[in-house]
Scaffold this motif. Structure first.
Motif, mmCIF file in Angstrom:
data_model
loop_
_atom_site.group_PDB
_atom_site.id
_atom_site.type_symbol
_atom_site.label_atom_id
_atom_site.label_comp_id
_atom_site.label_asym_id
_atom_site.label_seq_id
_atom_site.Cartn_x
_atom_site.Cartn_y
_atom_site.Cartn_z
ATOM 1 N N ALA A 38 0.736 -1.259 0.058
ATOM 2 C CA ALA A 38 -0.012 -0.176 -0.419
ATOM 3 C C ALA A 38 1.215 1.278 0.186
ATOM 4 C CB ALA A 38 -1.080 -0.362 1.659
ATOM 5 N N MET A 39 1.892 1.481 0.454
ATOM 6 C CA MET A 39 2.733 2.173 0.679
ATOM 7 C C MET A 39 3.440 2.334 -0.429
ATOM 8 S SD MET A 39 4.763 1.208 4.257
ATOM 9 C CE MET A 39 6.586 2.240 4.194
ATOM 10 N N ALA A 40 4.008 1.481 -1.378
ATOM 11 C CA ALA A 40 4.534 1.380 -2.595
ATOM 12 C C ALA A 40 3.554 1.948 -3.653
ATOM 13 C CB ALA A 40 5.048 0.374 -3.403
ATOM 14 N N PHE A 41 2.009 1.910 -3.574
ATOM 15 C CA PHE A 41 1.147 2.068 -4.354
ATOM 16 C C PHE A 41 0.917 3.874 -4.219
ATOM 17 C CE2 PHE A 41 -3.200 3.057 -5.071
ATOM 18 C CZ PHE A 41 -3.318 2.669 -6.125
ATOM 19 N N HIS A 42 0.438 4.749 -3.331
ATOM 20 C CA HIS A 42 0.556 5.412 -2.629
ATOM 21 C C HIS A 42 1.672 6.431 -2.896
ATOM 22 C CE1 HIS A 42 -2.025 8.254 -0.549
ATOM 23 N NE2 HIS A 42 -0.228 9.007 0.222
ATOM 24 N N SER A 43 2.806 5.809 -2.516
ATOM 25 C CA SER A 43 4.396 6.983 -3.224
ATOM 26 C C SER A 43 3.943 6.875 -4.996
ATOM 27 C CB SER A 43 5.310 6.150 -3.453
ATOM 28 O OG SER A 43 5.789 6.189 -1.137
ATOM 29 N N SER A 44 3.701 5.823 -5.645
ATOM 30 C CA SER A 44 3.368 5.587 -7.061
ATOM 31 C C SER A 44 2.558 6.814 -7.947
ATOM 32 C CB SER A 44 3.291 4.765 -7.700
ATOM 33 O OG SER A 44 2.082 4.272 -7.744
ATOM 34 N N VAL A 45 1.139 6.924 -6.669
ATOM 35 C CA VAL A 45 0.373 7.807 -7.119
ATOM 36 C C VAL A 45 0.801 9.400 -6.833
ATOM 37 C CG1 VAL A 45 -2.033 8.441 -6.445
ATOM 38 C CG2 VAL A 45 -1.367 5.977 -7.172
ATOM 39 N N TYR A 46 1.029 9.677 -5.665
ATOM 40 C CA TYR A 46 1.538 10.821 -5.411
ATOM 41 C C TYR A 46 3.142 11.285 -5.816
ATOM 42 C CZ TYR A 46 -3.202 10.836 -2.383
ATOM 43 O OH TYR A 46 -4.063 11.004 -3.190
ATOM 44 N N GLY A 47 3.743 10.723 -6.610
ATOM 45 C CA GLY A 47 5.224 10.850 -6.624
ATOM 46 C C GLY A 47 5.818 10.683 -5.363
ATOM 47 N N ILE A 48 5.295 9.814 -4.462
ATOM 48 C CA ILE A 48 6.470 10.216 -2.981
ATOM 49 C C ILE A 48 8.170 9.503 -3.419
ATOM 50 C CG2 ILE A 48 6.667 10.144 -0.867
ATOM 51 C CD1 ILE A 48 3.670 9.666 -0.745
ATOM 52 N N LEU B 70 0.134 7.662 5.863
ATOM 53 C CA LEU B 70 -0.475 8.243 4.679
ATOM 54 C C LEU B 70 -0.300 9.134 3.384
ATOM 55 C CD1 LEU B 70 -1.773 5.007 3.295
ATOM 56 C CD2 LEU B 70 0.220 4.990 3.146
ATOM 57 N N LEU B 71 -1.000 9.910 4.774
ATOM 58 C CA LEU B 71 -0.749 11.336 4.392
ATOM 59 C C LEU B 71 -0.544 12.487 4.742
ATOM 60 C CD1 LEU B 71 -5.090 11.774 5.973
ATOM 61 C CD2 LEU B 71 -4.183 10.958 3.731
ATOM 62 N N ILE B 72 0.900 11.786 5.666
ATOM 63 C CA ILE B 72 2.163 12.943 6.025
ATOM 64 C C ILE B 72 2.644 12.591 5.155
ATOM 65 C CG2 ILE B 72 4.197 12.840 7.239
ATOM 66 C CD1 ILE B 72 2.629 12.252 10.227
ATOM 67 N N ALA B 73 3.111 11.613 3.982
ATOM 68 C CA ALA B 73 4.334 11.426 3.705
ATOM 69 C C ALA B 73 3.769 12.188 1.518
ATOM 70 C CB ALA B 73 4.671 10.157 3.040
#
Length: 276
Positions: free
Chosen positions: A92-102, A136-139
């Protein structure tokens, strides 16, 4: 600077109207508590701000600094807590990072709360989901954070960690925070501004300092007072009167005792008055 401006909003569910010509400004860097009795539109208001719901009439405008897609800069922790349930935390962290460019993900919050990254989100407790969601939001570095009435659902240890992290965000990033809550003991140190909703309208909009100066408890033996009583509690030997607005020079009964109130008791008095 105004971060969110709601202008003459109209919204309802089927035949039930929630807001009519509702207007509100949320200012940059301010921490705002939205409260009121159940069913008065608190969660609906938060969802309108988040862009999850859309008004039937009126406009919701966002600060220019949020760009063409303000939702990218708005973090929303909903009472529904819908996350990537079938994913592990790591995926989930990897997916979230890819969506938001983290580019980098700080896992300190997860390590502090002993969240195992190989565990599925569906296996987490409500409190653990809240901590994970906050991470997730903080990232994604939001400029506005909206939190629905979920804090009371987690245990005391995780709640303290959650609230401490919020205070750090407020101080470090000057984040704009709007939260809905009815459990005021835990959040006493956070809000600067309180908005009390009544029947889909703003009944009170004041700073915490203003409320503490203008809402007082008077204990007296008299059954009634010639003062603006917000809420009254009766006991066998005395009565408690919650006064708003309170004037220092007002006439009081002999032996009456005036007491300052904390935020919890102030809002409890407002809400108690709604049920009288």
């Amino acid at each position: 600077m105004t971060m969110i401006q709601m202008k003459q909003i109209g919204f309802g569910y089927k035949k039930q109207s929630v807001f009519r010509d509702f207007s509100l400004d949320i200012r940059e860097g301010e921490t705002t508590l939205i409260t009121g009795i159940n069913g008065t539109g608190k969660t609906t208001l938060l969802r309108l701000m988040a862009g999850v719901l859309y008004p039937a009439k009126g406009k919701i405008e966002y600060a220019e600094k949020l760009g063409k897609n303000p939702r990218e800069y708005i973090g929303f922790i909903s009472d529904q807590m819908r996350l990537y349930e079938n994913m592990t935390l790591k995926k989930a962290m990897a997916f979230h990072s890819s969506v938001y460019g983290i580019e980098s993900f700080d896992t300190e919050l997860y390590e502090q709360t002993k969240l195992k990254l190989d565990k599925k989100i569906s296996e987490l407790s409500v409190g653990q989901k809240m901590i994970f969601h906050l991470g997730l939001l903080i990232a994604a570095k939001p400029k506005i954070l909206l939190i629905d009435e979920v804090i009371h659902a987690i245990d005391a240890y995780l709640r303290d960690i959650f609230l401490d992290r919020l205070l750090e965000l407020i101080e470090e990033r000057q984040i704009t925070l709007v939260m809905v809550n009815l459990n005021f003991h835990d959040i006493e140190r956070i809000p600067q501004r309180v908005i009390l909703l009544r029947n889909g309208e703003i009944a009170v909009d004041a700073s915490v300092e203003e409320l503490k100066a203008n809402v007082k408890k008077i204990v007296a033996q008299e059954a009634s007072l010639d003062l603006p009583v917000l809420y009254k509690r009766s006991f066998s030997d005395c009565n408690e009167f919650y006064i708003y607005p309170y004037e220092e020079n007002g006439e009081l009964p002999t032996n009456a005792k005036v007491t300052d109130l904390n935020l919890h008791d102030i809002i409890k008095a407002f809400i108690g008055g709604e049920y009288v």
